[in-house]
Motif scaffolding. Structure first.
Motif, short mmCIF file in Angstrom:
data_model
loop_
_atom_site.label_atom_id
_atom_site.label_comp_id
_atom_site.label_asym_id
_atom_site.label_seq_id
_atom_site.Cartn_x
_atom_site.Cartn_y
_atom_site.Cartn_z
N ASP A 77 0.84 -1.20 0.00
CA ASP A 77 0.00 0.00 0.00
C ASP A 77 0.87 1.25 0.00
N PRO A 78 0.93 1.98 -1.13
CA PRO A 78 1.80 3.16 -1.19
C PRO A 78 1.41 4.26 -0.21
N ASN A 79 0.21 4.19 0.34
CA ASN A 79 -0.22 5.18 1.33
C ASN A 79 0.12 4.77 2.77
N SER A 80 0.67 3.58 2.93
CA SER A 80 1.00 3.07 4.25
C SER A 80 2.40 3.50 4.67
N HIS A 81 2.55 3.76 5.93
CA HIS A 81 3.86 4.06 6.52
C HIS A 81 4.80 2.86 6.34
N TYR A 82 4.25 1.66 6.16
CA TYR A 82 5.03 0.44 6.06
C TYR A 82 5.20 -0.05 4.61
N PHE A 83 4.90 0.81 3.66
CA PHE A 83 5.04 0.46 2.25
C PHE A 83 6.48 0.06 1.94
#
Length: 149
Positions: A77-83
């Motif tokens: 998920d490119p919007n995740s902090h964990y991308f």
């Protein structure tokens, strides 16, 4: 059954948030050794829920592994902090699993208190330089921590 300790920043997920949800996904582990520990966990095993990166870091309660590991969707998920830009649907090196609430302690057991306990001298959490977010806890360490509640 093995015991574990898993860290979470309480503003992301706290023991009280898990208590409200009952069950939640544990994701965002981005260290290979911690990931390998995560992958070795079995349904039903318990872990100490540790609040980290907060004013009072410490053990806040107990939770249980509620399901087997699966590919961590936050890595994609490119919007995740964990991308993770290197991860793909075909090759996702990161894992997540579902956990469920067991118990919130009446008060957080602070890291300083854990460090002061002789029975916990070998616990990875209290070792200098140990920053793993997932780690094993021996039967004796588990019992010693429970006695501090």
């Amino acid at each position: 059954m093995p015991f574990w300790l898993m860290k979470s920043e309480p503003d992301e997920m706290s023991i009280h948030h898990l208590q409200q949800l009952g069950r939640a996904r544990w994701d965002g582990v981005r260290n290979y050794q911690a990931r390998n520990f995560l992958r070795s966990m079995q349904v039903g095993e318990q872990f100490f829920f540790y609040h980290s990166s907060c004013p009072e870091p410490g053990i806040a309660g107990i939770a249980r592994i509620a399901g087997p590991t699966y590919p961590d969707p936050t890595a994609l998920d490119p919007n995740s902090h964990y991308f993770d830009a290197k991860a793909s649907h075909e090759k996702n090196p990161w894992s997540a699993l579902d956990v469920e609430f067991v118990e919130a302690f009446p008060r957080v057991l602070p890291l300083a208190r854990l460090r002061a306990e002789p029975a916990l001298a070998e616990l990875a959490l209290v070792q200098k330089g140990s920053r793993l977010s997932v780690m094993p806890v021996s039967d004796a360490e588990w019992a010693a921590i429970l006695a501090l509640r």
